[in-house]
Write a protein that holds these residues in place. Structure first.
Motif, short mmCIF file in Angstrom:
data_model
loop_
_atom_site.label_atom_id
_atom_site.label_comp_id
_atom_site.label_asym_id
_atom_site.label_seq_id
_atom_site.Cartn_x
_atom_site.Cartn_y
_atom_site.Cartn_z
N ALA A 68 0.83 -1.21 0.00
CA ALA A 68 0.00 0.00 0.00
C ALA A 68 0.86 1.26 0.00
N ALA A 125 1.72 2.84 -3.52
CA ALA A 125 0.74 3.73 -4.14
C ALA A 125 0.69 5.06 -3.37
N GLN A 163 3.16 -7.14 -5.87
CA GLN A 163 1.80 -6.58 -5.75
C GLN A 163 1.40 -5.80 -7.00
N GLY A 164 0.14 -5.94 -7.39
CA GLY A 164 -0.36 -5.25 -8.58
C GLY A 164 -0.27 -3.74 -8.50
N GLN A 165 -0.60 -3.18 -7.33
CA GLN A 165 -0.61 -1.71 -7.23
C GLN A 165 0.78 -1.10 -7.42
N TYR A 189 2.77 -1.82 -9.81
CA TYR A 189 2.95 -1.59 -11.25
C TYR A 189 2.05 -0.47 -11.76
N GLU A 190 0.90 -0.31 -11.17
CA GLU A 190 0.05 0.84 -11.51
C GLU A 190 0.79 2.12 -11.10
N SER A 191 1.46 2.04 -9.95
CA SER A 191 2.21 3.20 -9.47
C SER A 191 3.39 3.50 -10.39
#
Ligand SMILES: Cc1ncc(C[n+]2csc(CCOP(=O)(O)OP(=O)(O)O)c2C)c(N)n1
Length: 341
Positions: free
Chosen positions: A138, A141, A170-172, A174-176
């Motif tokens: 977390a 992000a 964690q997926g988030q 890579y979004e970050s």
């Protein structure tokens, strides 16, 4: 034989000009900071064993060179630091008062979160420390958001975003990464690869284990660093931060490090051999490394002993302060849940 010896000598000689350098004063400071973290954590472990710390408690012992080396590039109170639950070392480096950190660990009102956050939830905007987060990944992000805020305000600040090898899946994350590179955010992603995510080794959990390359599909460069060598950490971070402050965007630093204790105080760490831990302690310990450099820099036994004594006193004072600070009143259960904006 002669050729091999000559090659070795040439390699050694070639290494010297680029070897990270530090003055005796720098080395004494690194030693002090690392010993402070280690002694603080040892005492925290003891207090946990005595039942004075509730909930979870994740110690940072073994990883000290990372937070200490990174801190050399942090502009205190201006830059932002964010990490996961293994956070006591980062807080001490950020400049938080050891008394406040210990009081928080023991759930007392003298703590940085008035005794209501505990080990995993400390926060201190004065030093730029944005937590202490229990949800794995977390902070990546959130930290990217901190980098965005600095970029948006144009204030030249950098966000130092720490996470583990487990969190790196964690997926988030890579979004970050995508947004950070798209907007060239001043985000330094520091992956503390201590080789285990709870009881799972990186080889068992990750399809690719070269974590410094995890940003490549987004165009984010990365570098692998010996996270047990405070000078290597300091220099790699300084380069990445210079680039970020000049508008170069995010950078990934994979710190190859190791944690000596189990995942948390309740983990007996049976998933790895004792010999593996002993080997790292004997050959790669970050504090022993600085001690060896201090010997080369002609620091005296007395100088080192004075630091040891100073740190011992700081930690003893922190424990005493924590024990004397009262527990929060039950009525405090409903306060500080939200911040009035
Ligand atoms: C989203 C989420 N999933 C699972 C957990 C449980 N959990 C806590 S720590 C941890 C391992 C994380 O390991 P790593 O990122 O390598 O950090 P380290 O503990 O080694 O510092 C897991 C799976 C959690 N807290 N949050």
């Amino acid at each position: 034989m002669a050729r091999a010896a000559a090659q070795k000598a040439a390699q050694k000689a070639a290494k010297i000009p680029n070897a990270p350098q530090a003055s005796k004063e720098d080395l004494l400071r690194f030693y002090r900071e690392m010993v402070l973290i280690r002694r603080f954590e040892e005492r925290a472990g003891q207090l946990y064993g005595m039942g004075l710390i509730g909930g979870f408690c994740h110690l940072y012992i073994g990883q000290e060179a990372v937070a200490v080396g990174v801190q050399e590039s942090v502009r205190q109170g201006h830059d932002k630091i964010i990490t996961g639950y293994r956070d006591h070392g980062h807080m001490l480096c950020a400049g938080m008062d050891p008394k406040e950190v210990m009081a928080e660990l023991t759930g007392r009102i003298g703590g940085s979160s008035k005794g209501k956050g505990g080990s995993m939830h400390m926060f201190d905007t004065a030093t730029g420390f944005y937590g202490g987060h229990g949800i794995v990944g977390a902070q990546v992000a959130l930290g990217t958001g901190l980098a965005f805020a600095g970029h948006y305000r144009g204030d030249d600040s950098v966000a130092f975003i720490y996470f583990g090898d487990g969190a790196a899946n964690q997926g988030q994350v890579y979004e970050s990464f995508n947004m950070a590179q798209l907007w060239k955010l001043p985000a330094i992603y520091i992956i503390e690869n201590n080789q285990y995510a709870m009881g799972t080794s990186i080889e068992r959990s990750s399809s690719t284990t070269e974590l410094s390359e995890r940003g490549s599909s987004f165009g984010i460069p990365g570098e692998q660093v010996d996270g047990m060598d405070v000078l290597a950490v300091r220099d790699a971070v300084a380069r990445a931060v210079k680039r970020a402050r000049e508008g170069g965007g995010p950078f990934i630093l994979e710190m190859k490090t190791y944690r000596y204790r189990g995942h948390s105080m309740s983990d007996p760490a049976k998933y790895r051999a004792k010999e593996e831990v002993d080997e790292v302690k004997q050959t790669r310990d970050p504090i022993d490394h600085v001690k060896a450099l201090l010997a080369e820099a002609k620091a005296t036994e007395d100088e080192i002993k004075a630091i040891d004594a100073e740190v011992k006193a700081i930690v003893a004072e922190a424990v005493q302060f924590a024990q004397e600070s009262p527990e929060p009143d039950p009525s405090e259960l409903y306060t500080d849940v939200y911040v009035e904006a």
